[in-house]
Design an enzyme around this catalytic site. Structure first.
Site, short mmCIF file in Angstrom:
data_model
loop_
_atom_site.label_atom_id
_atom_site.label_comp_id
_atom_site.label_asym_id
_atom_site.label_seq_id
_atom_site.Cartn_x
_atom_site.Cartn_y
_atom_site.Cartn_z
N ARG A 142 -15.74 26.64 26.52
CA ARG A 142 -15.79 26.56 25.06
C ARG A 142 -16.33 27.83 24.43
O ARG A 142 -15.90 28.23 23.34
CB ARG A 142 -16.65 25.34 24.65
CG ARG A 142 -15.92 24.02 24.90
CD ARG A 142 -16.90 22.86 25.02
NE ARG A 142 -16.28 21.55 25.07
CZ ARG A 142 -15.73 21.00 26.16
NH1 ARG A 142 -15.73 21.68 27.30
NH2 ARG A 142 -15.20 19.80 26.13
N ASP A 188 -17.40 13.22 36.41
CA ASP A 188 -17.15 14.13 37.54
C ASP A 188 -18.09 13.88 38.71
O ASP A 188 -18.02 14.58 39.73
CB ASP A 188 -17.29 15.58 37.07
CG ASP A 188 -16.18 15.97 36.10
OD1 ASP A 188 -15.07 15.38 36.18
OD2 ASP A 188 -16.42 16.84 35.24
N ARG A 214 -14.63 19.27 44.11
CA ARG A 214 -15.73 18.31 44.20
C ARG A 214 -15.64 17.44 45.46
O ARG A 214 -16.65 16.93 45.94
CB ARG A 214 -15.80 17.45 42.94
CG ARG A 214 -16.09 18.29 41.69
CD ARG A 214 -16.58 17.46 40.53
NE ARG A 214 -16.28 18.09 39.26
CZ ARG A 214 -17.01 19.05 38.68
NH1 ARG A 214 -18.10 19.50 39.26
NH2 ARG A 214 -16.64 19.56 37.52
C1 S3P Z 1 -14.36 18.09 30.57
C2 S3P Z 1 -14.06 16.78 30.35
C3 S3P Z 1 -13.81 15.80 31.42
C4 S3P Z 1 -14.24 16.32 32.78
C5 S3P Z 1 -13.87 17.75 33.00
C6 S3P Z 1 -14.52 18.62 31.93
C7 S3P Z 1 -14.58 18.99 29.42
O1 S3P Z 1 -12.43 15.48 31.45
O2 S3P Z 1 -13.69 15.53 33.82
O3 S3P Z 1 -14.30 18.20 34.27
O4 S3P Z 1 -15.16 20.08 29.59
O5 S3P Z 1 -14.18 18.62 28.30
P1 S3P Z 1 -11.83 14.35 30.46
O6 S3P Z 1 -12.18 14.76 29.10
O7 S3P Z 1 -10.34 14.36 30.64
O8 S3P Z 1 -12.46 13.07 30.92
#
Ligand code: S3P
Length: 445
Positions: free
Chosen positions: A33, A328, A402
């Site tokens: 981000r 995760d 993972r």
């Molecule tokens: C993430 C959101 C999650 C997560 C991913 C990182 C993010 O996925 O599993 O590793 O940074 O927005 P989902 O939003 O599809 O659940």
């Protein structure tokens, strides 16, 4: 990055107590981000503590390809000079996100709000993951796709909207990726873009947009949800971003320390945003000793130092509404559950089927080949803990970082060594995992 070279297997064997103090790498979600919002801001964004894993590096490259200046100025220190909201240039070549669903889906949102066309691609794992869930709201906002495969799989061409439309969108699943894609596109839309989620997902996009000067609010919706409203077409301003240590990466040394008797380790600067710490809550309910100190915050993100000591764990029931805050972490929680006394039931795990691999099936396989009794019942995972794990299995990684790290953690305390077929994908999120675990006393060879 596709890892076309030979596989690099590794074996973990039971070790003496783990000890020492480490800082795991920067949070992956915040790292992605910071680069994307930095690229959409006016002026300079200085990032410290960026995760320099392959997933995030691919996002950095995509921001360069879209016209931002992105430079590494020192270890984990990066400077981004942005193009302003709606200002992306058309990339000359396909954007390759390697293994990263987050990078790919968030950048789709950012591109959807700009009048440019981009081709999105990734490795075999990412090419198998569903993108329809992202394309649906982005098409409502005015973006268009070329000819696409079933489920919207990669590679695909996205034509961003010349005049993006603000929408009110109720996410069909708790997913910060869907929410963030809509909000990133909404930055360029006139008026208010609203996302409603029934189960709150990680809120790093909202917190960071606010930090960059966006007019964004978040209020409660129902018992576990949120309603987020963003006023579009106002500028973002470059900012300083300090990336805290990743709680999802810290999960691996934490579980290793809990299951290896006599361990005592300290992890510094771990982000403790409550929308990310479902694993810590669960491990504490299981009897795990995880103490927080030096609690502080930066740009809306709380962090703390964690001291973790070897603990006798017991089985628990993990409610489905906790899933978004530890989505995760179920693989490594299943490892902890294998060493616990009693049954652990993890409910509502349907989203695990569409991660870097089918993690529900892969977790059950990882446990089974190491002599642990495990069952998948609908969307639930049920692990019979017996206080110890026989081990001796070879775990298939399925291009999933993972799985590799969870299996190696299991080997730290199993009766017989645990082997993984390929460690290459660990570099997507935790490049120093192997040396860091060895420094704590893990026996990997
Ligand atoms: C993430 C959101 C999650 C997560 C991913 C990182 C993010 O996925 O599993 O590793 O940074 O927005 P989902 O939003 O599809 O659940």
């Amino acid at each position: 990055m596709t890892h076309s070279g030979p596989a690099t297997p590794l074996e973990a064997r039971s070790s003496g107590p783990l000890s020492g103090k480490v800082r795991v790498p920067g949070d992956k979600s915040i790292s992605h981000r910071s680069l994307i919002l930095g690229a959409l801001a006016v002026g300079e964004t200085r990032i410290s503590g960026l995760l320099e894993g392959e997933d995030v590096i691919n996002t950095a490259k995509s921001m360069r390809a879209l016209g931002a200046s992105v430079e590494r100025t020192g270890p984990f220190a990066w400077t981004v000079r942005g193009v302003g909201v709606g200002g992306f240039a058309e990339p000359a070549a396909a954007l390759d996100f390697g293994n990263s669903g987050t990078g790919c889906r968030l950048v789709m949102g950012a591109v959807a709000g700009c009048p440019v066309t981009a081709v999105f691609d990734g490795d075999a794992s990412l090419r198998s993951r569903p993108m329809r869930r992202i394309l649906d709201p982005l098409e409502l906002m005015g973006a268009r796709t070329g000819d696409i495969k079933e489920g919207g799989r990669l590679p695909l061409t996205l034509h961003g909207a010349r005049d993006p439309v603000p929408i009110v969108y109720r996410t069909p699943v708790a997913s910060a990726q869907i929410k963030s894609a809509v909000l990133l596109a909404g930055l360029a839309a006139p008026g208010i873009t609203t996302v409603i989620e029934t189960e709150a997902s990680r809120d790093h996009t909202e917190l960071m947009m606010k930090h960059f000067g966006a007019d964004i609010t978040s209020e409660r919706e129902g018992s576990h949800g949120r309603k987020i409203s963003l006023a579009g077409q106002s500028e973002l301003h470059g900012a300083e971003v300090v990336v805290p240590a990743d709680p999802s990466s810290s999960a691996f040394p934490i579980v290793a320390a809990l299951i290896v008797e006599g361990s005592d380790i300290v992890l510094s600067d771990v982000m403790t945003n409550p929308l990310r710490t479902g694993l810590f809550t669960t491990l504490r309910e299981m009897g795990g000793s995880i103490e927080e100190s030096e609690v502080r915050g930066d740009a809306g993100e709380p962090m703390a130092q964690l001291r973790v000591r070897g603990s006798k764990l017991r089985g628990v029931e993990v409610p489905p509404e906790r899933a978004p805050s530890m989505i995760d972490e179920y693989l490594v929680l299943a490892v902890a559950a294998s060493f616990a006394e009693g049954t652990t039931v993890m409910r509502g795990l349907q989203e695990l089927r569409v991660k870097e691999s089918d993690r529900l099936a892969a977790t059950a396989d990882m446990l089974r080949v190491n002599g642990v009794k495990v069952e998948i019942s609908g969307d639930d995972l049920i692990v019979e803990g017996r206080g110890h794990v026989p081990g001796g299995g070879l775990v298939a990684t399925h291009m999933d970082h993972r799985i590799a790290m969870s299996a190696l953690v299991m080997g730290c305390a199993a009766d017989k060594p645990v082997k993984v077929d390929d460690t290459a994908f660990i570099a997507t999120s935790f490049p120093d995992f192997i040396p860091m675990m060895r420094a704590l006393g893990a026996e990997f060879s």
